[in-house]
Write a protein that holds these residues in place. Sequence first.
Motif, PDB file in Angstrom:
ATOM      1  N   ILE A 175      12.436   2.116  12.407  1.00 42.90           N
ATOM      2  CA  ILE A 175      11.664   2.653  13.524  1.00 42.90           C
ATOM      3  C   ILE A 175      10.396   1.826  13.739  1.00 42.90           C
ATOM      4  N   THR A 176       9.697   1.541  12.650  1.00 43.05           N
ATOM      5  CA  THR A 176       8.421   0.828  12.717  1.00 43.05           C
ATOM      6  C   THR A 176       8.614  -0.599  13.204  1.00 43.05           C
ATOM      7  N   ILE A 177       9.650  -1.257  12.739  1.00 44.59           N
ATOM      8  CA  ILE A 177       9.919  -2.623  13.197  1.00 44.59           C
ATOM      9  C   ILE A 177      10.253  -2.625  14.685  1.00 44.59           C
ATOM     10  N   LYS A 178      11.100  -1.699  15.113  1.00 45.55           N
ATOM     11  CA  LYS A 178      11.488  -1.678  16.524  1.00 45.55           C
ATOM     12  C   LYS A 178      10.296  -1.448  17.440  1.00 45.55           C
ATOM     13  N   GLU A 179       9.428  -0.497  17.096  1.00 47.06           N
ATOM     14  CA  GLU A 179       8.328  -0.187  18.003  1.00 47.06           C
ATOM     15  C   GLU A 179       7.251  -1.268  18.005  1.00 47.06           C
ATOM     16  N   ASN A 180       7.273  -2.143  17.004  1.00 45.90           N
ATOM     17  CA  ASN A 180       6.295  -3.230  16.931  1.00 45.90           C
ATOM     18  C   ASN A 180       6.882  -4.578  17.341  1.00 45.90           C
ATOM     19  N   TRP A 181       8.064  -4.563  17.945  1.00 45.40           N
ATOM     20  CA  TRP A 181       8.711  -5.822  18.348  1.00 45.40           C
ATOM     21  C   TRP A 181       9.052  -5.742  19.827  1.00 45.40           C
ATOM     22  N   GLN A 182       8.451  -6.633  20.622  1.00 46.89           N
ATOM     23  CA  GLN A 182       8.617  -6.593  22.072  1.00 46.89           C
ATOM     24  C   GLN A 182       9.431  -7.758  22.619  1.00 46.89           C
ATOM     25  N   ALA A 287       2.441 -14.938  11.949  1.00 47.82           N
ATOM     26  CA  ALA A 287       1.504 -13.809  12.115  1.00 47.82           C
ATOM     27  C   ALA A 287       2.224 -12.491  11.877  1.00 47.82           C
ATOM     28  N   ALA A 288       2.935 -12.415  10.769  1.00 50.78           N
ATOM     29  CA  ALA A 288       3.818 -11.281  10.496  1.00 50.78           C
ATOM     30  C   ALA A 288       3.057  -9.977  10.332  1.00 50.78           C
ATOM     31  N   LYS A 289       3.704  -8.896  10.747  1.00 48.97           N
ATOM     32  CA  LYS A 289       3.239  -7.562  10.411  1.00 48.97           C
ATOM     33  C   LYS A 289       3.652  -7.279   8.971  1.00 48.97           C
ATOM     34  N   GLU A 305      -7.337  -7.960   1.101  1.00 46.23           N
ATOM     35  CA  GLU A 305      -7.539  -8.698   2.350  1.00 46.23           C
ATOM     36  C   GLU A 305      -6.379  -8.519   3.325  1.00 46.23           C
ATOM     37  N   VAL A 306      -5.187  -8.296   2.797  1.00 42.90           N
ATOM     38  CA  VAL A 306      -4.018  -8.069   3.648  1.00 42.90           C
ATOM     39  C   VAL A 306      -3.916  -6.602   4.044  1.00 42.90           C
ATOM     40  N   LEU A 307      -4.018  -5.711   3.068  1.00 38.91           N
ATOM     41  CA  LEU A 307      -3.891  -4.274   3.351  1.00 38.91           C
ATOM     42  C   LEU A 307      -4.939  -3.797   4.348  1.00 38.91           C
ATOM     43  N   GLN A 311      -3.052  -7.371  10.296  1.00 36.51           N
ATOM     44  CA  GLN A 311      -1.588  -7.471  10.321  1.00 36.51           C
ATOM     45  C   GLN A 311      -0.914  -6.359   9.530  1.00 36.51           C
ATOM     46  N   SER A 312      -1.682  -5.565   8.808  1.00 37.54           N
ATOM     47  CA  SER A 312      -1.112  -4.475   8.023  1.00 37.54           C
ATOM     48  C   SER A 312      -0.757  -3.303   8.929  1.00 37.54           C
ATOM     49  N   ILE A 313       0.489  -2.823   8.813  1.00 36.61           N
ATOM     50  CA  ILE A 313       0.911  -1.644   9.584  1.00 36.61           C
ATOM     51  C   ILE A 313       1.399  -0.543   8.638  1.00 36.61           C
ATOM     52  N   VAL A 314       0.885  -0.547   7.415  1.00 35.74           N
ATOM     53  CA  VAL A 314       1.383   0.410   6.422  1.00 35.74           C
ATOM     54  C   VAL A 314       1.037   1.858   6.778  1.00 35.74           C
ATOM     55  N   ILE A 315      -0.106   2.075   7.417  1.00 38.19           N
ATOM     56  CA  ILE A 315      -0.482   3.449   7.788  1.00 38.19           C
ATOM     57  C   ILE A 315       0.361   3.925   8.963  1.00 38.19           C
TER      58      ILE A 315
END
Length: 335
Positions: A175-182, A287-289, A305-307, A311-315
């Motif tokens: 779900i998260t990958i799909k909504e963040n990929w245009q 520039a990966a999520k 620095e990453v979290l 680019q962090s979408i963990v939340i």
Amino acid sequence: MAGSVPLHLSTACLKPISEMKQFISTADVPSVPRLVDIALNYKKDPLRDKELGKNKTVGMIFLNPSLRTRLSTQIAAKNLGMEAIVFNIDKEGWALEMNDGVVMNGNTTEHVKEAAAVMGQYFDILAIRTFPGLKNKEEDYTEKYINQFIKYAGVPVVSLESATLHPLQSLTDVITIKENWQQTRKPKVVMTWAPHVKALPQAVPNSFAQWMNAWGEADFVITHPEGYELDEQFSGSAHIEYNQDKALKDADFVYVKNWSSYKDYGKITCTDPSWMFTNEKLALTNAAKVMHCLPVRRNVVIADEVLDGPQSIVIREAGNRVWAAQAVLSEILKG
């Protein structure tokens, strides 16, 4: 995307994908893209099916701790009008005997035959979280605990994580990958092993690999040190790359996760800190999520620095746990 439904449609337009009788793995889901669309529609309007679960009860049984799985599933049930009852069987219930045909003259007090059957009398759906012992590969990979509940409960069973799989987490990840990929091209998704201070199960990486392969809408790569190969029934057609830097090149999404060895079962065979995901590693990507199932050991698995970076979408990923659970519960109710 084959089988997908435009996201502006209401769930009223999305017919049940089939009679989903349980939710343990991708084998229970006739169409992963459809289930993802259903979840994303619930995110747009969480209460559109608020009467669907009226007078229905989901029992949530935990044999080990949980934060996101517990809370998100309770919220999902509430959004559908269901009542969720949580029971920590490891702390509040009788010690369960899981083996059939035994003489119960030891420490166990109640057999799963009676316990699961009684729960089936109380609940319309039974959701259960188990955990591997990481000592006996054969026992863990037969999924004895969750299969005994399926065998005796007599109602649909939803996995809140098992010895080998975590399907609600992996549905969330898709779900998260799909909504963040245009873009129109397939994204490159890399799952990278990272070091950890303790031996962790293969459930999350197994499940992520299984769902990526079943989804079929990404170029999927797994990278890890030699000796951390997953069971091929889950890694499937994924490309395996032992050079992390090479694997990360041009990645659009990076899923960071630790797991113990499957071959040398439950063992930590590498602790190389250079596998920790840092901004230096991120610079190798497109520039990966960056994703992680949480909880995460900061500055061991992923650097601060990453979290804490853009680019962090963990939340956001964790927030999507609600919609994954709501889609699953609704499909079982409709079925």
